[in-house]
Design a protein around this motif. Structure first.
Motif, short mmCIF file in Angstrom:
data_model
loop_
_atom_site.label_atom_id
_atom_site.label_comp_id
_atom_site.label_asym_id
_atom_site.label_seq_id
_atom_site.Cartn_x
_atom_site.Cartn_y
_atom_site.Cartn_z
N ARG A 270 39.50 36.39 -37.78
CA ARG A 270 39.73 38.16 -38.85
C ARG A 270 39.70 38.95 -38.15
NH1 ARG A 270 38.02 33.67 -42.01
NH2 ARG A 270 39.59 33.22 -43.30
N SER A 271 38.29 39.03 -37.32
CA SER A 271 38.08 40.38 -36.62
C SER A 271 38.83 40.68 -35.89
CB SER A 271 36.78 39.97 -36.08
OG SER A 271 35.19 39.70 -37.32
N LEU A 272 39.55 39.72 -35.06
CA LEU A 272 40.48 40.57 -33.63
C LEU A 272 41.40 41.44 -34.47
CD1 LEU A 272 41.18 40.25 -31.21
CD2 LEU A 272 42.48 38.76 -31.27
N ARG A 273 42.16 40.32 -35.68
CA ARG A 273 43.35 41.00 -36.26
C ARG A 273 42.76 43.35 -36.85
NH1 ARG A 273 48.29 39.02 -37.73
NH2 ARG A 273 48.36 40.13 -38.98
N ALA A 274 41.54 42.77 -37.32
CA ALA A 274 40.91 43.75 -38.05
C ALA A 274 40.50 45.17 -36.79
CB ALA A 274 39.74 44.34 -38.09
N VAL A 275 40.19 44.68 -35.58
CA VAL A 275 39.88 44.76 -34.83
C VAL A 275 41.29 45.76 -33.89
CG1 VAL A 275 39.05 45.66 -32.07
CG2 VAL A 275 37.50 44.33 -33.49
N ILE A 276 42.42 44.83 -33.88
CA ILE A 276 43.21 45.57 -33.07
C ILE A 276 44.47 46.21 -33.94
CG2 ILE A 276 45.71 44.38 -32.45
CD1 ILE A 276 43.71 43.59 -30.50
N GLY A 277 43.76 46.02 -35.46
CA GLY A 277 44.82 46.54 -36.57
C GLY A 277 44.07 48.43 -36.69
N GLY A 278 43.09 48.26 -36.60
CA GLY A 278 42.73 49.65 -36.17
C GLY A 278 42.43 49.85 -35.12
#
Length: 406
Positions: A270-278
């Motif tokens: 979940r954190s990876l998606r948040a970082v890549i999306g941001g």
């Protein structure tokens, strides 16, 4: 009760600061090296290139060889070779001797880095893996904005050889710290080569490596041409560029540490998606700024700070995801493969950005970077897909809910 971070974690921070800085530090003294060794600046530049290439190829190759050995032994031996290689570089009588020393240092740095991340991930208490990885990652992050300025200053004050003496000295201090403080993480059980190469056939691991490659290609493309972007979009001077690089450094360090905490809270996927999306959003905003006609250094500084937090927040969640997908038995090989993806993306970033500037204008660099980052986001697996894939193949690893400390 809040747990304090162990001393060995900061020793690993120092270790990765030394190994990562070794790649960048010579960039600040290329002209001095070229003049002293009677070679062209472009030939001196290959000393940077060969380090990156050997690092990228050596990381997964050597990880397969050393996966079964205790990680502290691997790190201590590798760092000893690294220190000796930098001493050899400092006393190099000629170009090819210096080149050989760079090859040895890069190979040693690759294996030390892989073992360091494995030790960090395995040695972290439950629910703190992300935070631990964030601290160690901060060592590599700091190297990005300290290497070139420090190398330039040392080269001007004491000569280019002083840069390698400094790296050797920092490496020696870290070597003592490793031998004294770092916990022993055993190697994997003896297994056939086919089993040790399993990450190369694991589609969930390869998907994450591709995510890293695309993210590095996009994010580091913008970073590579930040000077040109600042000069054109904000009419920036060298002084303004220095300010922007300072912002990148401070915000990048904060991003690495913050990403570690978020990884522990939300879990790595979940954190990876948040970082890549941001990261994709930040690059898109920089692209909008480039075409808006707004020439405000303040606006640019705020956007670059926002971008830096996500750009240097990638490592904790991606490494946690890699370990979760591959399992601890082949974690070192999987992490090394991911490092190769990172370095390959770095090379593509420089080449692609240069081509864009050559045929159009630097304002299109964040546009291309946004496209690559968006592709990276689309490939980033959702947590439930990772869990389903892991269950279907019966792979080992840490469950997402455990990673989140649930």
């Amino acid at each position: 009760m809040k747990r304090s971070l162990p001393s060995w974690l900061f020793v690993l921070f120092l270790t990765l600061l030394a190994t990562a800085t070794d790649e960048f530090i010579i960039a600040g003294v290329l002209k001095t090296v070229a003049s002293d060794l009677n070679i062209s600046v472009s030939a001196a530049g290959q000393l940077v290139t060969v380090f990156a290439v050997v690092y990228a190829i050596g990381a997964p190759t050597l990880a397969v060889v050393f996966e079964r050995f205790p990680k502290r032994t691997v790190m201590v031996t590798g760092l000893l070779v690294f220190v000796l290689a930098n001493v050899a570089a400092a006393v190099a009588p000629g170009y090819w001797f210096l080149m050989a020393a760079r090859v040895a240092a890069a190979a040693a740095a690759a294996i030390v880095t892989s073992a360091a991340f494995t030790t960090t991930a395995v040695g972290a208490p439950e629910g703190m893996q992300g935070r631990y990885l964030g601290v160690v990652t901060a060592g590599m992050t700091a190297a990005l904005f300290t290497g070139v300025p420090l190398g330039s200053w040392l080269g001007g004050a004491f000569g280019w050889r002083a840069t390698f003496w400094l790296i050797a000295a920092v490496g020696a201090i870290a070597l003592v710290g490793l031998a004294v403080t770092v916990p022993e993480v055993p190697g994997s059980s003896p297994a056939p080569l086919r089993d040790r190469l399993s990450p190369l056939r694991d589609m969930s691991v390869l998907r994450l490596v591709t995510v890293t490659f695309l993210a590095a290609s996009g994010g580091l493309m913008f970073y590579t041409y930040l000077a040109e972007f600042t000069a054109e979009v904000a009419n920036g001077s060298y002084r303004l560029l220095s300010v922007m690089l300072f912002i990148v450094g401070i915000a990048g360090l904060a991003g690495a540490l913050l990403a570690g905490r978020i990884t522990d809270t939300l879990g790595p996927q979940r954190s990876l998606r948040a970082v890549i999306g941001g990261h994709a959003v930040a690059l898109a905003l920089l692209a909008v700024l480039a075409f808006s006609g707004v020439e405000s250094p303040i606006v640019m500084g705020l956007l670059i700070a926002f971008w830096s937090v996500f750009a240097w927040g990638l490592n904790p969640p991606i490494q946690g995801s890699i370990i979760s997908a591959a399992g601890p038995q082949v974690g070192m090989t999987a992490l090394a493969l991911n490092i190769s993806g990172l370095y390959l993306g770095t090379g593509v970033a420089g080449a692609t950005g240069g081509a864009i500037i050559g045929i159009s204008d630097v304002i299109y660099v964040p546009v291309a970077a946004t496209v690559l980052m968006s592709l990276s986001f689309l490939l980033t697996p959702r947590a439930r897909l990772v869990a389903a894939s892991r269950a279907s193949v019966g792979a080992g690893g840490v469950d997402e809910s455990q990673q989140a400390g649930a």
